[in-house]
Design a protein around this motif. Structure first.
Motif, short mmCIF file in Angstrom:
data_model
loop_
_atom_site.label_atom_id
_atom_site.label_comp_id
_atom_site.label_asym_id
_atom_site.label_seq_id
_atom_site.Cartn_x
_atom_site.Cartn_y
_atom_site.Cartn_z
N LYS A 116 -9.78 18.24 11.02
CA LYS A 116 -9.78 16.77 11.21
C LYS A 116 -10.90 16.13 10.13
N GLY A 117 -10.63 14.97 10.09
CA GLY A 117 -11.88 14.59 9.12
C GLY A 117 -11.26 13.11 8.33
N ASP A 118 -12.01 12.64 7.33
CA ASP A 118 -11.59 11.47 6.46
C ASP A 118 -10.71 12.06 5.51
N LEU A 119 -9.59 11.85 5.62
CA LEU A 119 -8.58 12.32 4.66
C LEU A 119 -8.72 12.41 3.21
N PRO A 120 -9.18 11.15 2.75
CA PRO A 120 -9.36 10.76 1.44
C PRO A 120 -10.43 11.65 0.81
N ASN A 121 -11.43 11.93 1.69
CA ASN A 121 -12.54 12.71 0.96
C ASN A 121 -12.47 14.30 1.07
N GLN A 122 -11.22 14.71 1.58
CA GLN A 122 -10.89 16.11 1.36
C GLN A 122 -10.39 16.53 0.26
N GLU A 123 -10.77 17.67 -0.44
CA GLU A 123 -10.22 18.17 -1.47
C GLU A 123 -8.69 18.31 -1.47
N VAL A 124 -8.28 18.99 -0.48
CA VAL A 124 -6.95 19.37 -0.22
C VAL A 124 -6.14 18.26 -0.23
N ILE A 125 -6.31 17.26 0.46
CA ILE A 125 -5.65 15.82 0.57
C ILE A 125 -5.81 15.02 -0.60
N ASP A 126 -6.88 15.15 -1.22
CA ASP A 126 -6.96 14.40 -2.52
C ASP A 126 -5.88 15.00 -3.53
N GLU A 127 -5.75 16.28 -3.65
CA GLU A 127 -4.66 16.95 -4.48
C GLU A 127 -3.29 16.72 -4.26
N ILE A 128 -2.95 16.69 -2.81
CA ILE A 128 -1.85 16.27 -2.36
C ILE A 128 -1.20 14.93 -2.66
N LEU A 129 -2.24 13.96 -2.49
CA LEU A 129 -2.12 12.55 -2.66
C LEU A 129 -1.65 12.13 -4.23
N ASP A 130 -2.61 12.87 -4.97
CA ASP A 130 -2.49 12.67 -6.30
C ASP A 130 -1.00 13.39 -6.73
N LYS A 131 -0.49 14.34 -6.14
CA LYS A 131 0.71 14.72 -6.36
C LYS A 131 1.88 13.69 -6.09
N SER A 178 0.71 -1.13 0.01
CA SER A 178 0.02 -0.07 0.11
C SER A 178 0.83 1.15 0.03
N ILE A 179 1.99 1.20 0.86
CA ILE A 179 2.78 2.48 0.94
C ILE A 179 3.62 2.63 -0.49
N MET A 180 3.97 1.31 -1.38
CA MET A 180 4.54 1.59 -2.41
C MET A 180 3.60 2.17 -3.58
N VAL A 181 2.43 2.02 -3.52
CA VAL A 181 1.40 2.50 -4.47
C VAL A 181 1.26 4.05 -4.16
N LEU A 182 1.16 4.01 -3.07
CA LEU A 182 1.09 5.69 -2.43
C LEU A 182 2.35 6.62 -2.90
N GLN A 193 -7.96 2.07 -4.66
CA GLN A 193 -9.40 2.59 -4.31
C GLN A 193 -9.35 3.87 -3.32
N LEU A 194 -8.58 3.93 -2.56
CA LEU A 194 -8.31 5.03 -1.73
C LEU A 194 -7.91 6.52 -2.61
N GLN A 195 -7.09 6.31 -3.51
CA GLN A 195 -6.88 7.23 -4.41
C GLN A 195 -7.95 7.70 -5.30
N ALA A 196 -8.85 6.81 -5.44
CA ALA A 196 -10.08 7.07 -6.36
C ALA A 196 -11.06 7.57 -5.54
N GLY A 197 -10.77 7.73 -4.10
CA GLY A 197 -11.95 8.63 -3.53
C GLY A 197 -12.81 7.31 -2.67
N ASN A 198 -12.40 6.01 -2.72
CA ASN A 198 -13.28 5.09 -2.24
C ASN A 198 -12.35 4.54 -1.12
N ASP A 199 -12.75 4.85 0.22
CA ASP A 199 -12.05 4.24 1.25
C ASP A 199 -12.50 3.17 2.14
N LEU A 200 -12.13 1.95 1.71
CA LEU A 200 -12.54 0.57 2.16
C LEU A 200 -12.37 0.51 3.58
N SER A 201 -11.66 1.32 4.22
CA SER A 201 -11.91 1.31 5.78
C SER A 201 -13.11 1.76 6.30
#
Length: 291
Positions: A250-265, A156-160, A215-223
């Protein structure tokens, strides 16, 4: 002011950080010590009952469904069982390292989902693959240790953050992708000689970790499958104009716009491509998620 004792400081800095890693490590170490105390008692003739063998039989995952039906709890206990000192030291160090790295980017709920779902999937896969005669042969007939969970975490870390650079003693700066490939290769090589069914199961654990992160990067948090929330009472909400800016929350990181942009980067260009401000945002939010 009374000085804090070393033992109190240890428990405070170890178990009050909000991370589940110290608790997992403690269970593994305590169980390892108990197993070898039992072995010592038998060797010294204090007890005649083969307690060590009995504990291993009842805690490790068997390779046949008939035995598993008699001991279904082994699907939960097998990841915490170790019989060798080198193996438990190696896996504990890797779990601490990989778990801490994971929590630098995501939260503990996601870590626990990746880690423990891997054991469930790997355990059932091991039971199924062990029915193949060729795979059932080997020095070890049962499955134990948390290697499957580690495989999922590393994947999972290797993909991220595949291009995350880590400084290693004697080797200098190495990309995380390289470290992951070496880890996978060594583990599979070990299992090929020790437990073929486990070797065939190992890629399934890797696949689960990769799927979770994609799935997390696609916005689908399986947890979130494992989150049970109470129904909230209706309340009047007054609309507030939102200002698009970076801020800590605070919040679910993958669903926040800012965090999505950072993870995509990170996914596209690696962790080092982040600005100092983006790194600070990611670090502060990961700390908040652990509180």
């Amino acid at each position: 002011m009374k000085k804090e004792s070393g033992l109190k400081m240890f428990f405070r800095t170890t178990y009050q950080t909000g991370s589940p890693i110290p608790y997992i490590l403690s269970i593994q170490i305590i169980l390892f010590v108990l197993l070898h105390i039992a072995d010592l008692l038998v060797d010294l003739g204090v007890i005649s009952f083969p307690l060590y063998d009995w504990m291993l039989t009842n805690l490790t995952l068997p390779n046949t469904f008939s035995e598993f039906i008699l001991r279904p709890w082994t699907l939960v206990t097998y990841p915490f069982v170790y019989d060798g000192l080198f193996r438990i030291v190696f896996d504990c160090l890797w779990l601490y390292w990989m778990g801490t790295t994971f929590l630098n980017f995501l939260n503990k709920r996601q870590l626990l989902t990746v880690f423990f779902v891997s054991f469930f999937l790997s355990g059932l896969s091991f039971l199924a693959l062990s029915q193949v005669e060729f795979l059932a042969k080997g020095p070890y007939s049962s499955l134990f240790s948390n290697s499957m969970g580690l495989a999922s975490l590393v994947a999972s870390i290797m993909v991220l953050v595949p291009n995350l650079e880590i400084r290693l003693f004697l080797f200098g700066t190495v990309r995380f992708r390289t470290i992951a490939i070496v880890f996978f290769s060594l583990e599979i090589l070990f299992y090929l000689f020790a437990n073929r069914a486990a070797a065939a199961t190992f890629p399934i654990a890797i696949l689960w970790g990769a799927i979770f992160m994609y799935q997390l990067q696609a916005g689908n948090d399986l947890s979130k499958w494992f989150v049970f929330q109470r129904k909230k009472k209706l309340r009047v909400v007054h609309p507030v104009k939102k200002v698009p800016t970076y801020r800590s929350y605070k919040g679910d990181l993958p669903n926040q716009e800012v965090i999505d942009e950072i993870l995509d980067k990170i996914s596209q260009n690696g962790y080092e491509s982040l600005s100092s401000r983006e790194k600070e945002i990611l670090f502060r939010i990961s700390r908040e998620e652990q509180e």
